[in-house]
Design a protein around this motif. Structure first.
Motif, short mmCIF file in Angstrom:
data_model
loop_
_atom_site.label_atom_id
_atom_site.label_comp_id
_atom_site.label_asym_id
_atom_site.label_seq_id
_atom_site.Cartn_x
_atom_site.Cartn_y
_atom_site.Cartn_z
N UNK A 123 0.85 -1.18 0.00
CA UNK A 123 0.00 0.00 0.00
C UNK A 123 0.89 1.24 0.00
N UNK A 124 0.31 2.35 -0.42
CA UNK A 124 1.07 3.58 -0.50
C UNK A 124 1.76 3.75 -1.84
N UNK A 125 2.73 4.63 -1.87
CA UNK A 125 3.46 4.98 -3.09
C UNK A 125 4.28 3.79 -3.59
N UNK A 126 4.18 3.51 -4.90
CA UNK A 126 4.97 2.42 -5.49
C UNK A 126 6.15 3.00 -6.26
N UNK A 127 7.07 2.12 -6.66
CA UNK A 127 8.22 2.56 -7.46
C UNK A 127 7.75 3.13 -8.80
N UNK A 128 6.69 2.55 -9.37
CA UNK A 128 6.14 3.05 -10.64
C UNK A 128 5.60 4.48 -10.46
N UNK A 129 4.98 4.75 -9.32
CA UNK A 129 4.48 6.09 -9.05
C UNK A 129 5.61 7.11 -9.06
N UNK A 130 6.76 6.71 -8.51
CA UNK A 130 7.92 7.61 -8.44
C UNK A 130 8.46 7.91 -9.83
N UNK A 131 8.77 6.86 -10.60
CA UNK A 131 9.43 7.09 -11.90
C UNK A 131 8.48 7.67 -12.94
N UNK A 132 7.18 7.45 -12.77
CA UNK A 132 6.22 7.99 -13.74
C UNK A 132 5.66 9.35 -13.36
N UNK A 133 5.77 9.71 -12.08
CA UNK A 133 5.12 10.95 -11.64
C UNK A 133 6.01 12.02 -11.07
N UNK A 134 7.20 11.67 -10.59
CA UNK A 134 8.06 12.66 -9.96
C UNK A 134 8.82 13.47 -11.01
#
Length: 304
Positions: A123-134
């Motif tokens: 749950x929470x922020x995933x690695x994909x969220x980081x590389x796709x959104x940051x």
């Protein structure tokens, strides 16, 4: 039985005795818990933040009954999770457990195709969220700070350019990109290692958890209790080294030309100033043990 890293050394330091109580702060596959309880008729309180560890703990509860108890949660919050007693020893195995690495669906391994996840608690922020959104600058910072990757800026730049065409969804997509930028550095070392380490540490706040876990151990251990920590990365090992150095009576000064300042109320006694490392036979049996570093200390009376 799953054999955890440096279990022989861990058992020698803990010295399990009948009726004593220990905390296995990183239950994982249960290797340390089982080894401790097989050594003496003692009690183990185990923790793990991964929800998949709970079913594995059930078999331990059936086998060892009242000698084993399990709590799902972060070891940084162990003070709130475990019974309020004084413990004879606490052991940490910092990092990703074998079941997590070996399951492609968890997304921890760059060697197997799987979703780019890396969340220990699912749950929470995933690695994909980081590389796709940051933003590019923040991705570069994460890869540099948590992975100590020299090519962090080039990797971040390539990630941002690539995701415009196709978002990162799999481990192999990201790993292949990183490999194309970093190139081969030395035989047997995957160029994607540091980037994956950085994302995992960031997503799970592992360094912050380690700091909180060490502080909690300081409060939970009884006088004479043993703290044992096995790390696999330099960033984690540095945190443990500095914590124990400070708590045992020495504060590192900004200048190497000045003597260490004494800690006012030492809480630990260091027996080995240098980290212990696995022997050649263990490394041959289990290549994952190669980078392991074990540090330990004995809890002193008072000090808090």
């Amino acid at each position: 039985m799953h054999e955890p890293v440096m279990v022989k050394e861990v058992l020698e330091i803990l010295g399990p005795r009948d009726q004593e109580t220990y905390i296995d702060a990183t239950f994982g596959a249960g290797g340390y818990s089982e080894s401790i309880m097989e050594k003496a008729k003692c009690f183990v309180v185990a923790l793990d933040r991964d929800p998949e560890a709970s079913p594995r703990a059930l078999s331990f509860q059936k086998k060892y009954q009242e000698r084993f108890s399990f709590y799902e949660g972060r070891f940084g919050e162990m003070e709130k999770l475990v019974p309020s007693i004084e413990y004879d020893g606490i052991v940490f195995d910092i990092g990703v457990s074998s079941p997590q690495i070996d399951d492609p669906i968890r997304g921890f391994s760059f060697r197997m195709e799987g979703p780019l996840d890396m969340r220990m608690e699912k749950k929470g922020l995933s690695a994909a969220d980081v590389v796709n959104g940051f933003e590019e600058k923040e991705i570069a910072r994460i890869i540099w700070v948590y992975g100590e990757e020299r090519r962090s800026r080039a990797i971040a730049r390539a990630i941002v350019a690539t995701r415009k065409e196709q978002p990162f969804e799999t481990t192999t997509h990201l790993a292949d990109l990183v490999r194309s930028i970093v190139g081969v550095e030395r035989p047997g070392f995957d160029p994607a290692t540091r980037t994956f380490q950085a994302l995992r540490l960031y997503v799970n706040d592992e360094l912050g958890e380690l700091e909180r876990g060490l502080e909690a151990s300081e409060k939970l251990l009884k006088t004479g209790g043993r703290l044992v920590v096995v790390c696999f990365h330099s960033l984690e090992d540095r945190i443990v080294k500095n914590f124990l150095k400070t708590r045992s009576g020495g504060l590192a000064n900004p200048s190497r030309y000045l003597p260490d300042a004494p800690y006012q109320n030492p809480t630990f006694q260091l027996k080995d100033r240098k980290a212990l490392t696995p022997g050649e036979a263990e490394i041959k049996r289990n290549p994952r043990a190669r980078s392991a570093r074990l540090r330990w200390a004995i809890r002193l009376e008072g000090g808090l």
